[in-house]
Scaffold this motif. Structure first.
Motif, PDB file in Angstrom:
ATOM      1  N   VAL A 131       1.022  -0.908  -0.225  1.00  0.00           N
ATOM      2  CA  VAL A 131      -0.052  -0.203   0.342  1.00  0.00           C
ATOM      3  C   VAL A 131       0.921   1.155  -0.584  1.00  0.00           C
ATOM      4  O   VAL A 131       0.853   1.969  -0.132  1.00  0.00           O
ATOM      5  CB  VAL A 131      -0.919   0.023   1.080  1.00  0.00           C
ATOM      6  CG1 VAL A 131      -2.040   0.862   1.599  1.00  0.00           C
ATOM      7  CG2 VAL A 131      -2.116  -0.661   0.983  1.00  0.00           C
ATOM      8  N   ILE A 132       1.996   1.087   1.033  1.00  0.00           N
ATOM      9  CA  ILE A 132       2.716   2.169   0.816  1.00  0.00           C
ATOM     10  C   ILE A 132       3.848   2.148  -0.070  1.00  0.00           C
ATOM     11  O   ILE A 132       3.444   3.607  -0.665  1.00  0.00           O
ATOM     12  CB  ILE A 132       3.963   2.334   2.453  1.00  0.00           C
ATOM     13  CG1 ILE A 132       2.970   2.530   3.227  1.00  0.00           C
ATOM     14  CG2 ILE A 132       4.827   3.342   2.003  1.00  0.00           C
ATOM     15  CD1 ILE A 132       3.694   1.810   4.783  1.00  0.00           C
ATOM     16  N   TYR A 136       0.671   3.763  -3.034  1.00  0.00           N
ATOM     17  CA  TYR A 136       0.904   4.964  -2.984  1.00  0.00           C
ATOM     18  C   TYR A 136       1.884   6.550  -2.517  1.00  0.00           C
ATOM     19  O   TYR A 136       1.802   6.714  -3.192  1.00  0.00           O
ATOM     20  CB  TYR A 136      -0.552   5.666  -1.483  1.00  0.00           C
ATOM     21  CG  TYR A 136      -1.197   4.830  -1.338  1.00  0.00           C
ATOM     22  CD1 TYR A 136      -2.503   6.404  -2.188  1.00  0.00           C
ATOM     23  CD2 TYR A 136      -2.206   3.974  -1.655  1.00  0.00           C
ATOM     24  CE1 TYR A 136      -3.924   5.881  -2.158  1.00  0.00           C
ATOM     25  CE2 TYR A 136      -3.245   3.528  -1.131  1.00  0.00           C
ATOM     26  CZ  TYR A 136      -4.315   4.835  -1.698  1.00  0.00           C
ATOM     27  OH  TYR A 136      -6.025   4.555  -2.101  1.00  0.00           O
ATOM     28  N   THR A 137       2.568   5.443  -2.518  1.00  0.00           N
ATOM     29  CA  THR A 137       3.815   6.464  -2.683  1.00  0.00           C
ATOM     30  C   THR A 137       4.325   7.192  -3.751  1.00  0.00           C
ATOM     31  O   THR A 137       4.840   8.340  -4.314  1.00  0.00           O
ATOM     32  CB  THR A 137       4.976   6.405  -2.492  1.00  0.00           C
ATOM     33  OG1 THR A 137       4.780   5.711  -0.900  1.00  0.00           O
ATOM     34  CG2 THR A 137       6.565   7.151  -2.479  1.00  0.00           C
ATOM     35  N   PHE A 165      -4.478  11.893  -2.558  1.00  0.00           N
ATOM     36  CA  PHE A 165      -3.561  10.432  -2.100  1.00  0.00           C
ATOM     37  C   PHE A 165      -2.717  10.236  -0.720  1.00  0.00           C
ATOM     38  O   PHE A 165      -3.373   9.655  -0.981  1.00  0.00           O
ATOM     39  CB  PHE A 165      -2.528  10.383  -3.066  1.00  0.00           C
ATOM     40  CG  PHE A 165      -3.162  10.177  -4.304  1.00  0.00           C
ATOM     41  CD1 PHE A 165      -4.014  10.119  -4.661  1.00  0.00           C
ATOM     42  CD2 PHE A 165      -2.686  11.659  -5.506  1.00  0.00           C
ATOM     43  CE1 PHE A 165      -4.679   9.554  -5.992  1.00  0.00           C
ATOM     44  CE2 PHE A 165      -2.833  10.836  -7.047  1.00  0.00           C
ATOM     45  CZ  PHE A 165      -4.186  10.161  -7.167  1.00  0.00           C
ATOM     46  N   LYS A 166      -2.171  11.619  -0.537  1.00  0.00           N
ATOM     47  CA  LYS A 166      -1.739  11.851   1.360  1.00  0.00           C
ATOM     48  C   LYS A 166      -2.846  11.913   1.925  1.00  0.00           C
ATOM     49  O   LYS A 166      -2.121  10.483   3.320  1.00  0.00           O
ATOM     50  CB  LYS A 166      -1.142  12.993   1.630  1.00  0.00           C
ATOM     51  CG  LYS A 166      -0.566  13.963   0.399  1.00  0.00           C
ATOM     52  CD  LYS A 166       0.549  15.326   0.680  1.00  0.00           C
ATOM     53  CE  LYS A 166       1.167  14.749  -0.918  1.00  0.00           C
ATOM     54  NZ  LYS A 166       1.512  16.245  -1.007  1.00  0.00           N
ATOM     55  N   LYS A 179      -5.701   9.447   2.372  1.00  0.00           N
ATOM     56  CA  LYS A 179      -6.134   7.997   1.660  1.00  0.00           C
ATOM     57  C   LYS A 179      -4.341   6.993   2.053  1.00  0.00           C
ATOM     58  O   LYS A 179      -5.653   6.313   3.086  1.00  0.00           O
ATOM     59  CB  LYS A 179      -6.212   7.331   0.281  1.00  0.00           C
ATOM     60  CG  LYS A 179      -7.388   7.998  -0.009  1.00  0.00           C
ATOM     61  CD  LYS A 179      -7.768   7.866  -1.880  1.00  0.00           C
ATOM     62  CE  LYS A 179      -8.518   8.688  -3.002  1.00  0.00           C
ATOM     63  NZ  LYS A 179      -8.405   8.671  -4.257  1.00  0.00           N
ATOM     64  N   LEU A 180      -4.102   7.400   1.965  1.00  0.00           N
ATOM     65  CA  LEU A 180      -2.688   6.437   2.780  1.00  0.00           C
ATOM     66  C   LEU A 180      -3.316   6.162   4.579  1.00  0.00           C
ATOM     67  O   LEU A 180      -3.154   5.100   4.895  1.00  0.00           O
ATOM     68  CB  LEU A 180      -1.184   7.061   2.108  1.00  0.00           C
ATOM     69  CG  LEU A 180       0.183   6.504   2.613  1.00  0.00           C
ATOM     70  CD1 LEU A 180      -0.773   4.403   2.443  1.00  0.00           C
ATOM     71  CD2 LEU A 180       1.472   6.621   2.023  1.00  0.00           C
ATOM     72  N   VAL A 205      -3.712   2.192   6.456  1.00  0.00           N
ATOM     73  CA  VAL A 205      -2.305   2.031   6.869  1.00  0.00           C
ATOM     74  C   VAL A 205      -3.347   1.897   8.327  1.00  0.00           C
ATOM     75  O   VAL A 205      -2.829   0.880   9.122  1.00  0.00           O
ATOM     76  CB  VAL A 205      -1.123   2.753   7.600  1.00  0.00           C
ATOM     77  CG1 VAL A 205      -0.026   2.554   7.837  1.00  0.00           C
ATOM     78  CG2 VAL A 205      -0.238   2.865   5.769  1.00  0.00           C
ATOM     79  N   SER A 226       4.401   6.152   6.004  1.00  0.00           N
ATOM     80  CA  SER A 226       3.513   6.524   5.366  1.00  0.00           C
ATOM     81  C   SER A 226       2.957   7.399   5.129  1.00  0.00           C
ATOM     82  O   SER A 226       2.553   8.183   4.141  1.00  0.00           O
ATOM     83  CB  SER A 226       2.080   5.631   6.159  1.00  0.00           C
ATOM     84  OG  SER A 226       1.842   5.776   6.639  1.00  0.00           O
ATOM     85  N   THR A 267       5.295  10.046   3.032  1.00  0.00           N
ATOM     86  CA  THR A 267       5.578   9.833   1.983  1.00  0.00           C
ATOM     87  C   THR A 267       5.644  11.344   1.272  1.00  0.00           C
ATOM     88  O   THR A 267       6.143  11.248   0.347  1.00  0.00           O
ATOM     89  CB  THR A 267       3.986   9.070   1.182  1.00  0.00           C
ATOM     90  OG1 THR A 267       3.625   9.520   1.920  1.00  0.00           O
ATOM     91  CG2 THR A 267       5.015   7.377   1.733  1.00  0.00           C
TER      92      THR A 267
END
Length: 600
Positions: free
Chosen positions: A188-189, A192-193, A254-255, A257-258, A262, A309, A312
């Protein structure tokens, strides 16, 4: 080909400080690994009566073997570990912040120096606002990464490895179960990164556009006001700013959501460990203290994953910023000193263009096999229609641009055999656009000769007919001039630039429409000053005033990037060629010739 710039190259000079910071990081990681153990001692050896390992018993024996002594030892251990962690954390933050600030300074210094040394062709393509953004915002992003993330990642990795080793020592099967969610977390990380990085790149590009508009408008504010375009420029700025907000919100989407994703994965892993661990305790295969240590370690083990996370954003901004910085640093100047280039000797001033051709960045030819010769001490004028290539010719002489073919010689030697700095130190410029700095009058006059004495400055101002208005200023030569010299009239600015050229006292002089746009009185003062300036020097003037053209020793008529006619004013008039036709078109019907001749 220029070597690629790496972040390691930037960090290398600060290796000692980073090494000390690394030791502090080790201390922080050791603290994280040791923190749960006092609780394990209390649960296993105070609340319960589990036998201590021999190594632990030998340490506790110094304070006693009864339960209260063990409790006191555990409490003391908590304080000692906390103090050790606090000291390590302080030095880690202090040292990394110090490195971050000095790296920012180094990057700014190197980037600014490189931008100044890049050829004018680079600056013709790049917008000033974008370069300002790279020197400020992009370097700030790299500095933030070094200060808050670089060793932070190392702390998290070392802590993670240390805790995994301890957990494997306590119960390897239980540890494997606890780590079942790790692959999902890292996937996931990683996913999204990359998306955050793309969004950050678009955001940074748009932020550069905002700075471009801001710089462009503020530097041209008089034009904006003159044409009453404030509302238009406001809308243009708001449009770019709105685009910047949209790009930022896209990245923020995006930031945002991460971290929740997590957290859900971490919660699932914690539930799995708690469920399985409680069953082991009930079955007598695991003590409650060991379960507590596992749960505490698990929380601490997931913490680095959570922090990664959250990092990022900073990492993506730093990556994008570093890419933009490298893009400039890896741009090679198109005009370079050749191997073996020597300092230029004192010039006599003979200038020769031998079949010189030039085009801007692969565009159509501006100059084609142009040849001309100017004797030392001559005043040469370049005239011709707009776009004929006159300004390009005088830009090639100091090597602002490199000729595509042919040779440019001074005193019979190709100028490419000289070091650029030494070449330009022997050429003075008086340009149509009179650029002055926000500095005192004296500092502006002495810009080309910083070690000039006050007597030299005053003499140059007197020869440039500038002393008469300087003496009337509140602080005389110490009067601060406004940005770009806008607090002065056009004639005053031009006379200060002439004084700047006089004090340099170079053997070659280039004048690009030095009296354009001046009234008759200012023009007379400027021409008198130019007479003082040109005395004994080889001078090339892009002609705009008849007085300058008529007194020229040789006039070169440029059309289509070649010399189509040359001679004195009288000779060219007698030839009835292009010069004569342009002259007649401009002055037809005038009894006395106008001051205007031909524009660039």
């Amino acid at each position: 080909m220029q070597k690629k710039i790496r972040i390691v190259d930037v960090l290398y000079p600060h290796g000692l400080t980073l090494s000390l910071a690394f030791l502090a990081v080790l201390g922080t990681s050791i603290t994280d690994v040791l923190e749960p153990w006092p609780l394990k001692i209390v649960f296993d050896h105070v609340f319960a009566s589990k036998r201590m390992p021999d190594w632990l018993a030998s340490i506790v024996a110094y304070v006693g073997t009864d339960k209260f002594s063990i409790l006191n030892f555990a409490v003391l251990a908590v304080i000692v570990i906390a103090l050790f962690g606090a000291i390590s954390s302080y030095f880690e933050k202090y040292l990394t912040t110090s490195v971050g600030q000095w790296v920012m300074h180094d990057l700014r210094r190197v980037l600014y120096s490189h931008i100044q040394r890049l050829s004018l062709s680079f600056h013709d393509r790049k917008r000033t606002g974008d370069l300002i953004s790279r020197v400020t915002s992009d370097i700030d992003a790299v500095q933030s990464f070094i200060s808050t993330v670089l060793l932070g990642i190392l702390v998290n990795i070392l802590t993670l490895v240390g805790m995994m080793l301890v957990m494997l020592y306590l119960n390897w099967a239980f540890t494997v179960i606890a780590l079942l969610v790790a692959p999902a977390l890292f996937f996931v990380i990683y996913h999204y990164t990359h998306r955050i990085k793309r969004a950050s790149r678009a955001m940074r590009r748009q932020e550069g556009e905002v700075v471009n508009v801001l710089e462009e408008v503020l530097s041209s504010i008089r034009v904006v006001k003159a044409f009453a375009r404030e509302d238009y420029e406001q809308k243009r700025f708001e449009h770019e700013s709105r685009e910047s907000v949209e790009r930022a919100l896209e990245a923020r989407n995006f930031k945002a959501k991460l971290p929740p994703i997590v957290e859900v994965i971490v919660a699932a892993g914690t539930c799995l460990v708690l469920w399985y661990g409680a069953r082991l305790v009930l079955a007598g295969e695991l003590t409650s203290g060991e379960l507590l240590v596992f749960l505490l370690y698990l929380g601490k083990m997931y913490k680095p994953m959570r922090e990664l996370s959250k990092m990022t954003d900073t990492i993506s901004k730093a990556q994008v910023g570093w890419e933009r910085i490298r893009e400039v640093l890896e741009n090679e100047t198109q005009v370079r000193d050749l191997p073996g280039a020597k300092p230029a000797p004192g010039f006599k001033g003979e200038i020769e263009f031998d079949k010189v051709s030039f085009a801007y960045d692969g565009g159509p030819p501006v100059i084609t096999e142009l040849s001309l010769h100017i004797e030392p001490g001559q005043l040469a004028a370049l005239v011709g229609p707009t776009g004929a290539g006159k300004t390009t010719i005088v830009s090639l002489l100091p090597r602002f641009y490199e000729a595509n073919s042919g040779e440019i010689k001074i005193d019979g030697t190709d100028i490419r055999k000289y070091q650029q700095k030494s070449l330009r130190e022997q050429i003075s410029f008086v340009l149509q656009e009179t650029l002055l700095f926000r500095a005192t009058v004296a500092e502006n006059i002495a810009y080309g000769k910083p070690n000039a004495t006050r007597e030299e400055i005053v003499r140059a101002a007197r020869l440039a007919n500038a002393d008469e208005f300087i003496d009337r200023m509140a602080d005389g030569y110490d009067t601060m001039i406004g940005e770009r010299g806008l607090t002065l009239s056009g004639g005053q600015r031009q006379r200060i630039t002439i004084a700047r050229a006089i004090i340099r006292d170079s053997p070659i002089l280039i004048l690009d429409e030095p009296s354009a746009g001046l009234d008759a009185e200012s023009e007379k003062l400027v021409f008198d000053a130019l007479g003082n300036l040109m005395e004994g020097k080889t001078s090339i003037v892009i002609a705009h005033r008849l007085a300058t053209v008529r007194r020229a020793d040789v006039i070169f008529v440029i059309d289509g990037g070649v010399v189509v006619e040359q001679g004195t004013h009288e000779e060219l008039i007698a030839q009835s060629g292009l010069y004569s036709r342009l002259y007649e078109l401009q002055f037809k019907g005038d009894k006395e010739p106008s001051r205007e001749l031909m524009t660039v």
